[in-house]
Design a protein around this motif. Structure first.
Motif, short mmCIF file in Angstrom:
data_model
loop_
_atom_site.label_atom_id
_atom_site.label_comp_id
_atom_site.label_asym_id
_atom_site.label_seq_id
_atom_site.Cartn_x
_atom_site.Cartn_y
_atom_site.Cartn_z
N GLY A 10 0.78 -1.22 0.00
CA GLY A 10 0.00 0.00 0.00
C GLY A 10 0.81 1.27 0.00
N TYR A 11 1.37 1.60 1.11
CA TYR A 11 2.03 2.89 1.22
C TYR A 11 3.42 2.77 1.83
CZ TYR A 11 -2.46 4.73 -0.06
OH TYR A 11 -3.60 5.00 -0.74
N ASP A 12 4.22 1.90 1.23
CA ASP A 12 5.62 1.82 1.65
C ASP A 12 6.47 2.40 0.53
OD1 ASP A 12 5.67 -0.10 -0.31
OD2 ASP A 12 6.40 -1.71 0.96
N SER A 13 7.76 2.16 0.55
CA SER A 13 8.65 2.73 -0.45
C SER A 13 8.37 2.19 -1.86
CB SER A 13 10.11 2.47 -0.07
OG SER A 13 10.34 1.06 -0.02
N THR A 14 7.76 1.01 -1.96
CA THR A 14 7.44 0.44 -3.27
C THR A 14 6.27 1.21 -3.89
OG1 THR A 14 8.13 -1.72 -2.49
CG2 THR A 14 6.81 -1.67 -4.49
N GLY A 15 5.28 1.49 -3.10
CA GLY A 15 4.11 2.20 -3.59
C GLY A 15 3.15 1.29 -4.32
N LEU A 16 1.88 1.62 -4.22
CA LEU A 16 0.83 0.81 -4.81
C LEU A 16 0.94 0.76 -6.34
CD1 LEU A 16 -1.62 -0.91 -4.22
CD2 LEU A 16 -3.00 1.16 -4.22
N SER A 28 3.76 -1.48 -7.36
CA SER A 28 3.43 -2.88 -7.07
C SER A 28 2.52 -3.45 -8.15
CB SER A 28 2.74 -3.00 -5.71
OG SER A 28 3.62 -2.79 -4.65
N VAL A 79 -5.24 -0.55 5.17
CA VAL A 79 -5.18 0.53 4.18
C VAL A 79 -6.39 0.50 3.26
CG1 VAL A 79 -3.87 1.34 2.16
CG2 VAL A 79 -2.69 0.78 4.28
N HIS A 105 -8.96 3.07 3.40
CA HIS A 105 -8.53 4.44 3.18
C HIS A 105 -8.16 4.72 1.72
CE1 HIS A 105 -8.66 5.12 7.47
NE2 HIS A 105 -8.12 3.92 7.59
N LEU A 106 -8.40 3.74 0.86
CA LEU A 106 -8.12 3.95 -0.56
C LEU A 106 -9.22 4.79 -1.20
CD1 LEU A 106 -6.97 0.39 -1.73
CD2 LEU A 106 -5.53 2.38 -1.23
N GLU A 161 -8.39 4.03 -6.78
CA GLU A 161 -7.31 3.13 -6.37
C GLU A 161 -7.87 1.73 -6.13
OE1 GLU A 161 -4.17 5.92 -3.96
OE2 GLU A 161 -6.09 5.50 -2.98
#
Length: 189
Positions: A106-112, A115, A134, A137-138, A142
Protein backbone atom coordinates in the motif's frame (compact mmCIF):
# COMPACT_ATOMS: atom_id res chain seq x y z
CA UNK A 1 -10.32 -32.08 -3.15
CA UNK A 2 -13.66 -30.50 -3.87
CA UNK A 3 -14.03 -27.94 -6.64
CA UNK A 4 -15.14 -25.43 -4.01
CA UNK A 5 -11.95 -25.85 -1.99
CA UNK A 6 -9.76 -25.63 -5.09
CA UNK A 7 -10.43 -22.00 -5.94
CA UNK A 8 -12.75 -20.25 -3.50
CA UNK A 9 -11.36 -17.61 -1.21
CA UNK A 10 -13.14 -17.68 2.17
CA UNK A 11 -14.10 -14.27 3.59
CA UNK A 12 -11.68 -14.69 6.50
CA UNK A 13 -8.26 -16.30 6.58
CA UNK A 14 -7.02 -16.97 10.10
CA UNK A 15 -3.24 -16.65 10.29
CA UNK A 16 -1.23 -19.37 12.00
CA UNK A 17 2.33 -20.66 12.03
CA UNK A 18 0.92 -24.19 12.29
CA UNK A 19 2.72 -25.01 15.52
CA UNK A 20 -0.43 -24.78 17.66
CA UNK A 21 -3.96 -25.95 16.99
CA UNK A 22 -6.31 -23.21 15.82
CA UNK A 23 -10.05 -23.72 15.98
CA UNK A 24 -11.97 -21.86 13.32
CA UNK A 25 -15.23 -20.35 14.57
CA UNK A 26 -17.99 -22.44 12.95
CA UNK A 27 -20.14 -19.39 12.19
CA UNK A 28 -17.50 -17.72 9.99
CA UNK A 29 -16.65 -18.38 6.35
CA UNK A 30 -13.03 -19.01 7.32
CA UNK A 31 -9.93 -21.02 6.49
CA UNK A 32 -6.38 -21.26 7.81
CA UNK A 33 -3.48 -19.27 6.35
CA UNK A 34 -0.11 -20.83 7.13
CA UNK A 35 2.64 -18.21 7.35
CA UNK A 36 5.94 -17.58 9.12
CA UNK A 37 6.68 -21.27 9.45
CA UNK A 38 8.82 -23.99 7.88
CA UNK A 39 8.51 -26.83 5.40
CA UNK A 40 8.19 -29.57 8.03
CA UNK A 41 5.26 -27.81 9.69
CA UNK A 42 3.62 -27.18 6.29
CA UNK A 43 3.83 -30.88 5.41
CA UNK A 44 2.48 -31.88 8.84
CA UNK A 45 -0.42 -29.44 8.53
CA UNK A 46 -1.23 -30.58 4.98
CA UNK A 47 -1.35 -34.21 6.18
CA UNK A 48 -3.54 -33.37 9.17
CA UNK A 49 -7.30 -33.45 9.20
CA UNK A 50 -7.36 -29.64 8.98
CA UNK A 51 -4.95 -28.61 6.21
CA UNK A 52 -4.34 -24.93 5.47
CA UNK A 53 -6.60 -23.24 2.94
CA UNK A 54 -3.76 -20.89 2.02
CA UNK A 55 0.02 -20.62 2.31
CA UNK A 56 2.16 -17.48 2.24
CA UNK A 57 4.85 -19.29 0.27
CA UNK A 58 7.51 -16.60 0.72
CA UNK A 59 7.42 -17.03 4.51
CA UNK A 60 7.98 -20.80 4.65
CA UNK A 61 11.60 -21.60 5.53
CA UNK A 62 13.04 -24.47 3.52
CA UNK A 63 10.57 -24.11 0.66
CA UNK A 64 11.93 -22.83 -2.63
CA UNK A 65 10.41 -19.61 -3.89
CA UNK A 66 10.29 -20.94 -7.44
CA UNK A 67 8.16 -23.03 -9.79
CA UNK A 68 9.16 -26.24 -8.00
CA UNK A 69 8.01 -24.82 -4.66
CA UNK A 70 4.63 -23.79 -6.09
CA UNK A 71 4.25 -27.15 -7.85
CA UNK A 72 4.93 -28.97 -4.56
CA UNK A 73 2.48 -26.85 -2.56
CA UNK A 74 -0.32 -26.93 -5.15
CA UNK A 75 0.04 -30.41 -6.65
CA UNK A 76 1.43 -32.59 -3.89
CA UNK A 77 0.12 -30.85 -0.80
CA UNK A 78 -3.02 -29.67 -2.63
CA UNK A 79 -3.12 -26.23 -1.00
CA UNK A 80 -5.74 -24.24 -2.92
CA UNK A 81 -4.48 -20.67 -2.35
CA UNK A 82 -0.91 -19.38 -2.67
CA UNK A 83 0.18 -15.91 -1.52
CA UNK A 84 3.46 -14.57 -2.90
CA UNK A 85 5.42 -11.42 -3.69
CA UNK A 86 6.38 -12.95 -7.04
CA UNK A 87 3.78 -12.45 -9.80
CA UNK A 88 5.13 -15.40 -11.83
CA UNK A 89 4.56 -17.75 -8.90
CA UNK A 90 0.96 -16.57 -8.48
CA UNK A 91 0.43 -17.21 -12.20
CA UNK A 92 1.98 -20.67 -11.78
CA UNK A 93 -0.50 -21.48 -8.99
CA UNK A 94 -3.33 -20.41 -11.31
CA UNK A 95 -1.98 -22.74 -14.02
CA UNK A 96 -2.55 -25.57 -11.53
CA UNK A 97 -6.17 -24.52 -11.06
CA UNK A 98 -5.44 -22.86 -7.74
CA UNK A 99 -5.80 -19.23 -6.69
CA UNK A 100 -2.59 -17.19 -6.77
CA UNK A 101 -2.52 -13.92 -4.85
CA UNK A 102 0.20 -11.33 -5.46
CA UNK A 103 1.29 -9.09 -2.57
CA UNK A 104 0.76 -5.41 -3.32
CA UNK A 105 2.22 -2.93 -0.88
CA UNK A 106 0.00 0.00 0.00
CA UNK A 107 2.03 2.89 1.22
CA UNK A 108 5.62 1.82 1.65
CA UNK A 109 8.65 2.73 -0.45
CA UNK A 110 7.44 0.44 -3.27
CA UNK A 111 4.11 2.20 -3.59
CA UNK A 112 0.83 0.81 -4.81
CA UNK A 113 1.22 1.93 -8.44
CA UNK A 114 4.65 0.33 -8.72
CA UNK A 115 3.43 -2.88 -7.07
CA UNK A 116 0.66 -3.10 -9.67
CA UNK A 117 3.08 -2.83 -12.62
CA UNK A 118 4.13 -6.48 -12.40
CA UNK A 119 0.72 -7.97 -11.64
CA UNK A 120 -0.22 -10.62 -14.25
CA UNK A 121 -3.91 -9.56 -14.29
CA UNK A 122 -5.02 -12.98 -15.45
CA UNK A 123 -7.67 -15.52 -14.49
CA UNK A 124 -6.93 -17.19 -11.18
CA UNK A 125 -4.61 -14.41 -9.97
CA UNK A 126 -5.81 -11.85 -7.44
CA UNK A 127 -4.19 -9.45 -5.00
CA UNK A 128 -3.09 -9.23 -1.39
CA UNK A 129 -3.09 -5.64 -0.14
CA UNK A 130 -0.64 -5.09 2.66
CA UNK A 131 -1.18 -3.62 5.12
CA UNK A 132 -4.81 -4.65 4.90
CA UNK A 133 -6.14 -1.83 7.03
CA UNK A 134 -5.18 0.53 4.18
CA UNK A 135 -8.09 -0.80 2.07
CA UNK A 136 -10.52 1.33 4.10
CA UNK A 137 -8.53 4.44 3.18
CA UNK A 138 -8.12 3.95 -0.56
CA UNK A 139 -9.84 6.28 -3.00
CA UNK A 140 -12.46 4.63 -5.21
CA UNK A 141 -10.17 4.82 -8.27
CA UNK A 142 -7.31 3.13 -6.37
CA UNK A 143 -9.60 0.35 -5.16
CA UNK A 144 -10.95 -0.18 -8.68
CA UNK A 145 -7.41 -0.76 -10.03
CA UNK A 146 -6.73 -3.69 -7.71
CA UNK A 147 -7.17 -7.09 -9.42
CA UNK A 148 -9.76 -9.27 -7.69
CA UNK A 149 -10.18 -11.23 -5.59
CA UNK A 150 -8.67 -8.85 -3.08
CA UNK A 151 -7.34 -10.02 0.29
CA UNK A 152 -6.64 -7.36 2.94
CA UNK A 153 -3.63 -8.59 4.97
CA UNK A 154 -2.21 -6.98 8.09
CA UNK A 155 -2.92 -4.47 10.87
CA UNK A 156 -6.55 -5.56 11.22
CA UNK A 157 -6.87 -5.93 14.98
CA UNK A 158 -10.38 -4.72 15.87
CA UNK A 159 -13.83 -6.05 14.99
CA UNK A 160 -14.86 -2.65 13.61
CA UNK A 161 -11.78 -2.54 11.35
CA UNK A 162 -12.42 -6.10 10.17
CA UNK A 163 -16.00 -5.28 9.19
CA UNK A 164 -14.90 -2.08 7.41
CA UNK A 165 -12.28 -3.99 5.41
CA UNK A 166 -14.73 -6.79 4.57
CA UNK A 167 -17.08 -4.19 3.12
CA UNK A 168 -14.42 -3.33 0.50
CA UNK A 169 -12.22 -6.40 0.10
CA UNK A 170 -13.23 -9.93 -0.82
CA UNK A 171 -11.47 -11.35 2.24
CA UNK A 172 -9.26 -10.41 5.19
CA UNK A 173 -6.48 -11.98 7.25
CA UNK A 174 -6.84 -11.91 11.03
CA UNK A 175 -5.31 -13.58 14.05
CA UNK A 176 -7.24 -16.32 15.87
CA UNK A 177 -8.27 -14.03 18.73
CA UNK A 178 -9.90 -11.54 16.37
CA UNK A 179 -11.64 -14.33 14.45
CA UNK A 180 -13.25 -15.45 17.71
CA UNK A 181 -14.26 -11.88 18.60
CA UNK A 182 -15.65 -11.34 15.10
CA UNK A 183 -17.76 -14.51 15.34
CA UNK A 184 -19.06 -13.47 18.78
CA UNK A 185 -19.95 -9.98 17.53
CA UNK A 186 -21.88 -11.43 14.60
CA UNK A 187 -23.84 -13.75 16.91
CA UNK A 188 -24.83 -10.79 19.10
CA UNK A 189 -26.07 -8.73 16.16
Amino acid sequence: MSAERAGRLPRILVATDGRHAVQLPPDLDAGLLLRDSDLAVLIHCADSGHPPMAVDIDSIAGLGGDDDGVDFVTSRLRVPIVLTRRPALAARAAEHGRLGLVHLFGYDSTGLARSLEGHPRSDGVGSVLSPGLVVAHLRADELARLPRPLLAYGLIDEVQDAEACLALADAIVVRPVLAARLAAARIRS
